[in-house]
Design a protein around this motif. Structure first.
Motif, short mmCIF file in Angstrom:
data_model
loop_
_atom_site.label_atom_id
_atom_site.label_comp_id
_atom_site.label_asym_id
_atom_site.label_seq_id
_atom_site.Cartn_x
_atom_site.Cartn_y
_atom_site.Cartn_z
N GLU A 33 2.94 5.44 14.12
CA GLU A 33 1.40 4.69 14.21
C GLU A 33 0.53 5.62 13.55
OE1 GLU A 33 -1.62 2.23 13.59
OE2 GLU A 33 0.49 1.54 13.96
N ALA A 34 0.42 6.92 14.11
CA ALA A 34 -0.08 7.90 13.35
C ALA A 34 0.10 8.30 11.81
CB ALA A 34 -0.16 9.31 14.30
N PHE A 35 1.19 8.27 11.68
CA PHE A 35 1.61 8.32 10.28
C PHE A 35 0.87 7.24 9.31
CE2 PHE A 35 4.53 7.26 6.67
CZ PHE A 35 4.59 8.66 6.05
N ARG A 36 1.03 6.18 9.83
CA ARG A 36 0.35 4.99 8.82
C ARG A 36 -1.12 5.04 8.85
NH1 ARG A 36 3.58 2.18 12.64
NH2 ARG A 36 5.36 1.53 11.83
N GLN A 37 -1.83 5.68 9.97
CA GLN A 37 -3.21 5.65 10.07
C GLN A 37 -3.54 6.95 9.03
OE1 GLN A 37 -4.47 6.48 14.07
NE2 GLN A 37 -3.74 4.43 14.59
N GLU A 38 -2.90 7.78 9.04
CA GLU A 38 -3.03 9.02 7.97
C GLU A 38 -2.87 8.67 6.58
OE1 GLU A 38 -4.57 11.91 8.52
OE2 GLU A 38 -4.78 11.17 10.73
N MET A 39 -1.70 7.80 6.24
CA MET A 39 -1.67 7.42 5.03
C MET A 39 -2.65 6.35 4.52
SD MET A 39 1.41 8.60 3.77
CE MET A 39 1.75 7.41 2.63
N THR A 40 -3.38 5.67 5.33
CA THR A 40 -4.43 4.57 5.23
C THR A 40 -5.63 5.56 4.66
OG1 THR A 40 -3.46 2.79 6.56
CG2 THR A 40 -5.87 2.93 6.15
N LYS A 41 -5.79 6.58 5.40
CA LYS A 41 -7.01 7.39 5.13
C LYS A 41 -7.11 8.12 3.84
CE LYS A 41 -7.88 8.97 9.98
NZ LYS A 41 -7.90 10.12 10.93
N LEU A 42 -5.65 8.41 3.32
CA LEU A 42 -5.38 8.62 1.98
C LEU A 42 -5.35 7.64 0.92
CD1 LEU A 42 -2.53 11.38 3.10
CD2 LEU A 42 -5.09 11.75 2.29
N GLY A 43 -5.55 6.41 1.34
CA GLY A 43 -5.64 5.33 0.26
C GLY A 43 -4.21 4.52 0.17
N TRP A 44 -3.16 4.95 1.24
CA TRP A 44 -2.11 4.33 1.08
C TRP A 44 -1.76 3.50 2.16
CZ3 TRP A 44 1.44 5.54 -3.05
CH2 TRP A 44 1.07 6.44 -3.59
N ILE A 45 -1.51 2.22 1.86
CA ILE A 45 -1.30 1.01 2.70
C ILE A 45 0.04 0.58 2.90
CG2 ILE A 45 -2.21 -1.11 3.44
CD1 ILE A 45 -4.67 -0.37 1.87
N GLU A 46 0.78 0.73 3.88
CA GLU A 46 2.13 0.15 3.99
C GLU A 46 2.35 -1.41 3.53
OE1 GLU A 46 5.90 0.51 7.06
OE2 GLU A 46 3.98 0.99 7.76
N GLY A 47 3.15 -1.72 2.67
CA GLY A 47 3.32 -3.03 2.19
C GLY A 47 2.60 -3.21 0.81
N LYS A 48 1.51 -2.39 0.68
CA LYS A 48 0.64 -2.71 -0.42
C LYS A 48 1.22 -1.57 -1.69
CE LYS A 48 -3.88 -2.62 -2.50
NZ LYS A 48 -5.33 -2.42 -2.21
#
Length: 180
Positions: free
Chosen positions: A56-71
């Motif tokens: 979950e932390a990994f997903r949150q950090e990826m989102t902060k960098l503009g990367w969204i899982e599934g997108k």
């Protein structure tokens, strides 16, 4: 013991954040390929429930960098369920899926991934000594397709002291004796 577990979790969250940044940087050149969804393979020797907080932390950090899982990226998760003998089979599956990157937690999955592929980048966490473990040729020139974090705590103590002495030239060693 809770303090040790908390430190371990923070260390792994930091690792996953670094993985997210490495992934974002490594694929920025490919970003011109509009619509490409990058595929990350995640290999962990433990269980899905044991890794839930870190992922979950990994997903949150990826989102902060503009990367969204599934997108713009997907993750194919593989867990050894505490059975290291399953790791070669699990990583072979990730290689067959042609993932763009393999993220591993620990030395056993890193070794399994290195044996399975020489072309897919592998990012590892918490490897003790990657040179002694056969993951990289040397720290100065690792070569190959494996990168990541290593603890190397005892091995680097003398180097840390050397750097400290260079940074603070007037630093001197003093021996203290305690009297009762």
């Amino acid at each position: 013991m809770d303090g040790d577990r908390e430190k371990d979790i923070k260390k792994k969250i930091t690792f996953l954040t670094l993985c997210a940044m490495l992934f974002a940087l490594s694929v920025s050149a490919d970003a011109q390929q509009a619509g490409k969804i990058f595929r990350i393979g995640y290999l962990d020797p433990s269980t899905a429930s044991g890794s839930a907080v870190l992922l979950e932390a990994f997903r949150q950090e990826m989102t902060k960098l503009g990367w969204i899982e599934g997108k713009n990226f997907t993750v194919d998760y593989r867990f050894g369920e505490q059975k290291n003998e399953r790791l070669p089979e699990l990583v072979a599956d990730l290689v067959r899926l042609k993932v763009d990157l393999i993220v591993v937690s620990g030395e056993p999955p890193a070794l399994a991934a290195k044996k399975a592929t020489t072309t897919i980048p592998i990012v590892m966490a918490t490897a003790g000594d990657p040179v002694a473990g056969g993951l990289v040729a040397s720290l100065a020139r690792p070569g190959g397709n494996v990168t990541g974090l290593s603890s190397l705590v005892p091995e680097l103590n003398s180097k840390r002291l050397e750097i400290l002495k260079d940074a603070v030239p007037k630093l001197e060693s003093r021996s203290r004796s305690t009297r009762l």
